[in-house]
Write a protein that holds these residues in place. Structure first.
Motif, PDB file in Angstrom:
ATOM      1  N   HIS A 110       0.858  -1.173   0.000  1.00 38.97           N
ATOM      2  CA  HIS A 110       0.000   0.000   0.000  1.00 38.97           C
ATOM      3  C   HIS A 110       0.901   1.232   0.000  1.00 38.97           C
ATOM      4  CE1 HIS A 110      -3.017   2.965   1.445  1.00 38.97           C
ATOM      5  NE2 HIS A 110      -3.872   2.175   0.776  1.00 38.97           N
ATOM      6  N   ASP A 111       1.059   1.831  -1.172  1.00 39.38           N
ATOM      7  CA  ASP A 111       2.019   2.911  -1.350  1.00 39.38           C
ATOM      8  C   ASP A 111       1.746   4.128  -0.471  1.00 39.38           C
ATOM      9  OD1 ASP A 111       3.396   1.374  -3.145  1.00 39.38           O
ATOM     10  OD2 ASP A 111       2.301   2.161  -4.891  1.00 39.38           O
ATOM     11  N   PRO A 112       0.534   4.641  -0.365  1.00 33.76           N
ATOM     12  CA  PRO A 112       0.308   5.824   0.487  1.00 33.76           C
ATOM     13  C   PRO A 112       0.717   5.596   1.951  1.00 33.76           C
ATOM     14  CG  PRO A 112      -1.539   5.509  -0.987  1.00 33.76           C
ATOM     15  CD  PRO A 112      -0.691   4.281  -1.112  1.00 33.76           C
ATOM     16  N   THR A 113       0.340   4.413   2.474  1.00 32.84           N
ATOM     17  CA  THR A 113       0.715   4.125   3.867  1.00 32.84           C
ATOM     18  C   THR A 113       2.225   4.132   4.029  1.00 32.84           C
ATOM     19  OG1 THR A 113      -1.276   2.798   4.176  1.00 32.84           O
ATOM     20  CG2 THR A 113       0.543   2.446   5.723  1.00 32.84           C
ATOM     21  N   HIS A 114       2.908   3.509   3.072  1.00 31.36           N
ATOM     22  CA  HIS A 114       4.372   3.474   3.139  1.00 31.36           C
ATOM     23  C   HIS A 114       4.943   4.886   3.088  1.00 31.36           C
ATOM     24  CE1 HIS A 114       8.369   3.458   1.165  1.00 31.36           C
ATOM     25  NE2 HIS A 114       8.603   2.459   2.009  1.00 31.36           N
ATOM     26  N   PHE A 115       4.413   5.707   2.174  1.00 34.89           N
ATOM     27  CA  PHE A 115       4.947   7.059   2.020  1.00 34.89           C
ATOM     28  C   PHE A 115       4.789   7.863   3.305  1.00 34.89           C
ATOM     29  CE2 PHE A 115       4.029  11.556   1.201  1.00 34.89           C
ATOM     30  CZ  PHE A 115       5.238  11.957   0.653  1.00 34.89           C
ATOM     31  N   TRP A 116       3.590   7.884   3.837  1.00 34.47           N
ATOM     32  CA  TRP A 116       3.358   8.725   5.011  1.00 34.47           C
ATOM     33  C   TRP A 116       4.089   8.195   6.252  1.00 34.47           C
ATOM     34  CZ3 TRP A 116       2.110  13.420   4.457  1.00 34.47           C
ATOM     35  CH2 TRP A 116       1.303  13.831   3.394  1.00 34.47           C
ATOM     36  N   LEU A 117       4.182   6.892   6.394  1.00 33.81           N
ATOM     37  CA  LEU A 117       4.903   6.330   7.533  1.00 33.81           C
ATOM     38  C   LEU A 117       6.376   6.748   7.502  1.00 33.81           C
ATOM     39  CD1 LEU A 117       5.019   4.434  10.000  1.00 33.81           C
ATOM     40  CD2 LEU A 117       5.459   2.544   8.417  1.00 33.81           C
ATOM     41  N   VAL A 118       6.995   6.584   6.325  1.00 31.41           N
ATOM     42  CA  VAL A 118       8.420   6.913   6.220  1.00 31.41           C
ATOM     43  C   VAL A 118       8.627   8.422   6.224  1.00 31.41           C
ATOM     44  CG1 VAL A 118      10.483   6.644   4.808  1.00 31.41           C
ATOM     45  CG2 VAL A 118       8.839   4.776   4.980  1.00 31.41           C
ATOM     46  N   PHE A 119       7.755   9.151   5.543  1.00 31.08           N
ATOM     47  CA  PHE A 119       7.928  10.596   5.459  1.00 31.08           C
ATOM     48  C   PHE A 119       7.781  11.259   6.836  1.00 31.08           C
ATOM     49  CE2 PHE A 119       6.324  14.930   4.804  1.00 31.08           C
ATOM     50  CZ  PHE A 119       7.321  15.437   3.978  1.00 31.08           C
ATOM     51  N   LEU A 120       6.785  10.824   7.601  1.00 34.18           N
ATOM     52  CA  LEU A 120       6.613  11.396   8.941  1.00 34.18           C
ATOM     53  C   LEU A 120       7.793  11.051   9.847  1.00 34.18           C
ATOM     54  CD1 LEU A 120       2.788  10.853   9.546  1.00 34.18           C
ATOM     55  CD2 LEU A 120       3.985  12.995   9.033  1.00 34.18           C
ATOM     56  N   GLY A 121       8.289   9.809   9.695  1.00 32.79           N
ATOM     57  CA  GLY A 121       9.480   9.445  10.467  1.00 32.79           C
ATOM     58  C   GLY A 121      10.666  10.314  10.105  1.00 32.79           C
ATOM     59  N   ALA A 122      10.843  10.569   8.812  1.00 36.70           N
ATOM     60  CA  ALA A 122      11.940  11.434   8.368  1.00 36.70           C
ATOM     61  C   ALA A 122      11.749  12.864   8.872  1.00 36.70           C
ATOM     62  CB  ALA A 122      12.029  11.412   6.849  1.00 36.70           C
ATOM     63  N   ALA A 123      10.495  13.346   8.862  1.00 35.55           N
ATOM     64  CA  ALA A 123      10.231  14.707   9.338  1.00 35.55           C
ATOM     65  C   ALA A 123      10.563  14.843  10.823  1.00 35.55           C
ATOM     66  CB  ALA A 123       8.770  15.063   9.083  1.00 35.55           C
ATOM     67  N   VAL A 124      10.168  13.835  11.604  1.00 33.23           N
ATOM     68  CA  VAL A 124      10.506  13.855  13.036  1.00 33.23           C
ATOM     69  C   VAL A 124      12.017  13.858  13.212  1.00 33.23           C
ATOM     70  CG1 VAL A 124      10.427  12.497  15.157  1.00 33.23           C
ATOM     71  CG2 VAL A 124       8.356  12.786  13.795  1.00 33.23           C
ATOM     72  N   ASP A 125      12.694  13.057  12.378  1.00 33.09           N
ATOM     73  CA  ASP A 125      14.150  12.970  12.457  1.00 33.09           C
ATOM     74  C   ASP A 125      14.803  14.305  12.115  1.00 33.09           C
ATOM     75  OD1 ASP A 125      16.050  11.300  13.324  1.00 33.09           O
ATOM     76  OD2 ASP A 125      16.178  10.069  11.522  1.00 33.09           O
ATOM     77  N   VAL A 126      14.266  15.013  11.128  1.00 35.40           N
ATOM     78  CA  VAL A 126      14.803  16.333  10.777  1.00 35.40           C
ATOM     79  C   VAL A 126      14.655  17.299  11.945  1.00 35.40           C
ATOM     80  CG1 VAL A 126      14.459  18.354   9.311  1.00 35.40           C
ATOM     81  CG2 VAL A 126      14.494  16.080   8.300  1.00 35.40           C
ATOM     82  N   GLY A 127      13.482  17.256  12.587  1.00 36.25           N
ATOM     83  CA  GLY A 127      13.272  18.122  13.745  1.00 36.25           C
ATOM     84  C   GLY A 127      14.261  17.833  14.866  1.00 36.25           C
ATOM     85  N   LEU A 128      14.483  16.534  15.137  1.00 38.03           N
ATOM     86  CA  LEU A 128      15.450  16.164  16.176  1.00 38.03           C
ATOM     87  C   LEU A 128      16.854  16.617  15.805  1.00 38.03           C
ATOM     88  CD1 LEU A 128      14.230  12.545  17.052  1.00 38.03           C
ATOM     89  CD2 LEU A 128      13.973  14.605  18.445  1.00 38.03           C
ATOM     90  N   ALA A 129      17.214  16.407  14.526  1.00 38.36           N
ATOM     91  CA  ALA A 129      18.551  16.810  14.073  1.00 38.36           C
ATOM     92  C   ALA A 129      18.744  18.309  14.233  1.00 38.36           C
ATOM     93  CB  ALA A 129      18.757  16.399  12.621  1.00 38.36           C
ATOM     94  N   THR A 130      17.721  19.087  13.916  1.00 39.90           N
ATOM     95  CA  THR A 130      17.826  20.544  14.029  1.00 39.90           C
ATOM     96  C   THR A 130      17.995  20.976  15.480  1.00 39.90           C
ATOM     97  OG1 THR A 130      16.434  20.788  12.063  1.00 39.90           O
ATOM     98  CG2 THR A 130      16.674  22.719  13.507  1.00 39.90           C
ATOM     99  N   MET A 131      17.201  20.389  16.384  1.00 43.15           N
ATOM    100  CA  MET A 131      17.270  20.772  17.791  1.00 43.15           C
ATOM    101  C   MET A 131      18.614  20.388  18.414  1.00 43.15           C
ATOM    102  SD  MET A 131      13.412  19.713  19.011  1.00 43.15           S
ATOM    103  CE  MET A 131      13.651  20.347  20.660  1.00 43.15           C
ATOM    104  N   VAL A 132      19.093  19.184  18.095  1.00 42.55           N
ATOM    105  CA  VAL A 132      20.368  18.740  18.660  1.00 42.55           C
ATOM    106  C   VAL A 132      21.515  19.568  18.096  1.00 42.55           C
ATOM    107  CG1 VAL A 132      21.963  16.796  18.868  1.00 42.55           C
ATOM    108  CG2 VAL A 132      19.512  16.411  19.091  1.00 42.55           C
TER     109      VAL A 132
END
Length: 700
Positions: free
Chosen positions: A50-72
């Motif tokens: 299911h492509d949409p589920t895969h996209f949003w799961l990975v994209f949201l994880g990457a977005a959270v990771d970007v936020g953490l990287a910026t704060m650290v």
């Protein structure tokens, strides 16, 4: 333990293992157990594409990771901390390649999957493992400086690699365009995955060591995330695309980074500020610097509170100080208020400790050799230093009236009014009482009788704690005053009836008054007046006493000047000891000097009294039993032994004005001593003759 064939299973936790740790390990083991189950039962590893589920799961994880990287990264720049910098690069590496994996989802930007899509995740996790593993190392200051200097290049290089990877993947440029690239590189991918798993496990263990020293939610979340990422790398290697095993590593990555983000959120909710969220992850130098910074800020606030209470700062000025501190540390309004209360409490505690220290010091200074005047002067100086903001003055009773010496005041020029003095003099008991709005009077007593008063002055009056503390101070000062007066009386009494060394030894250790003694080498000095009997026959008792007191005054002074101990006066004779009770390595020399000085001073006394008798002195060195001799009812400090008897016999051989010493004493005198040999003398009561010498001079 199993009950029955298919009954429930009770999991035993080994003794000594905390329950929370066991539960945490169990939860981390569940994904691996699920992966093992899916691999062991292929039919259960169903395909879910299911492509949409895969996209949003990975994209949201990457977005959270970007936020953490910026704060650290922001925290790393603020603290100049290499560990935080490397942790932030680890987050950034995982974030950019997870983002590429999300964008390469079929149907989003590409019509079908390619090699870049499949390889982006393991490459990102492997790079993240490298950066995170580097952060776990204890770098020396020189390496830390290098890492901080290379930080822009590392970040730019990482982003450049990700950009090239994305362009090549999106444009379908070989080799990333090949959909089977991951299968063809399975061997190298397994090696990379194993390496990444090992690195993540090492990082988790290293940060676990840090967590045991610094209990922190953020450290615990880093440990958990690294464990989950290690499991996700295993799933990446063993999973089948679009099957449950493939989805497992996506979920594990999302949970890992989501758990860190949740920990950040919880910490922010508790602290109310983003400043300091990642301080616990930093190097030891950063932690120490943070503690020093907060300590300095707290000290500054304590000083400000003290100045405000003293009236030196207004409320608006104090508000500006706290506001500046809040801005400096990113504190919320609630945190600033808590810090202000902590500063006030710390100031009060320090003030209390300082004042209690004054009480302890006054207690220590209530010693035998400290006079009343010195005790009170020192007490007033200590109160002036320890009771900041209080004026203190001590008054003493003299013939029923209070007298306030100027030197017993912490406030120069403080004049005690007649009304205050009268009220203070009328105090009874031990309770403190206010004699006016700003002055507290605490009685000083000796043997439960009034002896003086301690006046304390403070604008605005006294709290209940102040009253109790000042009452304790007065009580401690009363005990010191009573001890000083008692010791003064005892000291004077003892020193009038015995040698100062003996008196001091008994005051310091009364057990020394017990009967008995020890064998000690001493030098004994005997002196008596030749012709005393004839003088007594023709003189009145008053004249005899006057003569003896004049002679014994100078004789005692000569002995004490050399550190000797006058043991007793018997009629016209005096006995003194050296090297007892105080030890004196040069006791023969001291005794010789004392004997010569005794004769010199006695001649001065008798110069205009030709009819007075003259001293003759005997000195000898040797072992003797020294101690308290007598009965339980009456005893005397004395020395007994052959050496003492020989000294007494040598004294009878001396002529008026002479000093006769034994051979043992002569052997211990310096070479420049001038002596005259008298030959072996047969002394009364001894069979063997004794070598004897007349001591003439000890001048070099």
């Amino acid at each position: 333990m199993t009950t029955g064939g298919a009954g429930p299973v009770a999991v035993r936790v080994p003794p000594g293992v905390p329950v929370r740790l066991a539960v945490w390990v169990l939860h981390l083991a569940l994904p691996l157990a699920g992966l093992w189950l899916l691999l062991g039962v292929p039919a259960a590893d169903v395909r879910l594409e299911h492509d949409p589920t895969h996209f949003w799961l990975v994209f949201l994880g990457a977005a959270v990771d970007v936020g953490l990287a910026t704060m650290v990264a922001r925290a790393a720049r603020r603290r100049r901390d290499a560990r935080l910098l490397l942790v932030g690069l680890g987050f950034l590496a995982a974030a950019v390649f997870l983002g590429l994996h999300a964008l390469a989802t079929p149907g989003v930007l590409l019509g079908s999957r390619n090699g870049g899509f499949a390889l982006a995740t393991p490459v990102g996790l492997a790079l993240g493992a490298l950066f995170t593993a580097a952060s776990a190392a204890d770098l020396p200051p020189s390496r830390t400086a290098v890492v901080l200097r290379l930080a822009p290049w590392l970040r730019s290089g990482l982003l450049a690699v990700a950009a090239v990877w994305g362009v090549v993947s999106m444009l379908g440029i070989p080799p990333l365009a090949d959909p089977q690239l991951a299968e063809r590189l399975s061997g190298p991918l397994v090696a990379v995955a194993v390496t990444a798993v090992v690195l993540y496990v090492v990082v988790a263990l290293r940060y676990l060591q840090l967590y045991r020293r610094r209990r922190s939610v953020m450290l615990l979340s880093i440990i958990t995330a690294n464990a989950l990422l290690a499991e996700s790398m295993i799933a990446v290697t063993l999973g089948t695309t679009w099957h449950l095993t493939w989805w497992l590593w996506h979920v594990l990555m999302a949970v890992a980074f989501g758990y860190i983000a949740y920990s950040v959120y919880v910490t922010y909710q508790r602290e109310g500020a983003t400043t300091g969220l990642f301080d616990a992850i930093g190097t030891e130098e950063t932690v120490q610097a943070v503690r020093a910074e907060y300590g300095a800020a707290l000290e500054m606030l304590v000083t400000a509170v003290q100045r405000q209470e003293a009236g030196e700062l207004s409320a608006s000025e104090m508000g500006l100080i706290t506001a500046g501190m809040a801005g400096r540390f990113g504190l919320s309004e609630g945190q600033t208020a808590v810090l202000g209360r902590a500063a006030s409490a710390l100031r009060a505690d320090r003030e209390q400790i300082g004042r209690l220290g004054v009480l302890v010091a006054i207690g220590h200074e209530s010693r035998v050799r400290l006079s009343e005047d010195v005790l009170l002067r020192r007490a007033v100086r200590r109160v002036a230093a320890g009771f900041d903001g209080h004026g203190v003055r001590v008054g003493l009773l003299h013939y029923g009236r209070l007298h306030f010496p100027e030197e017993l005041s912490t406030v120069p020029g403080w004049t005690v009014g007649a009304d205050v003095a009268r009220r203070a003099a009328d105090l009874h008991g031990l309770a403190a009482s206010e004699v006016d709005r700003d002055t507290l009077a605490c009685p000083l007593t000796v043997k439960d009788r009034p002896a003086g008063v301690l006046l304390a002055h403070r604008p605005g009056g006294f709290s209940e704690r102040d009253r109790s503390l000042l009452a304790s101070l007065a009580s401690q000062l009363s005990m010191g005053l009573e001890n000083a007066r008692l010791y003064h009386q005892l000291d004077g009494l003892f020193h009038q009836y015995m040698s100062p060394d003996v008196a001091t030894a008994l005051l310091a250790d009364p057990e020394q008054a017990a009967l008995g003694g020890a064998v000690v080498e001493v030098t004994a000095v005997f002196a008596d007046l030749r012709g005393f009997t004839t003088f007594s026959e023709r003189s009145s008792p008053e004249e005899i006493v006057t003569m003896l007191n004049r002679y014994f005054e100078v004789a005692t002074a000569a002995v004490l000047a050399e550190g000797g101990t006058v043991v007793q006066f018997v009629g016209d004779a005096l006995m003194a000891l050296f090297n007892a009770p105080a030890r004196q390595p040069d006791h023969p020399l001291r005794a010789g000097r004392a004997a010569l000085a005794l004769q010199t001073h006695a001649e001065t006394v008798a110069a205009d009294r030709p009819g007075w008798p003259r001293f003759r002195v005997g000195v000898n060195t040797g072992p003797a039993l020294v101690g308290n001799i007598g009965s339980t009812a009456l005893r005397n400090f004395n020395a007994m032994g052959d050496a003492v008897n020989v000294a007494a016999r040598l004294q009878t051989e001396a002529r008026p004005g002479q000093v006769v010493i034994g051979g043992a004493t002569r052997a211990r005198l310096p070479p420049h001593a001038i002596v005259e040999a008298l030959g072996p003398l047969v002394l009364k009561g001894r069979q063997e003759p004794v070598a004897a010498f007349r001591l003439c001079s000890l001048e070099p």
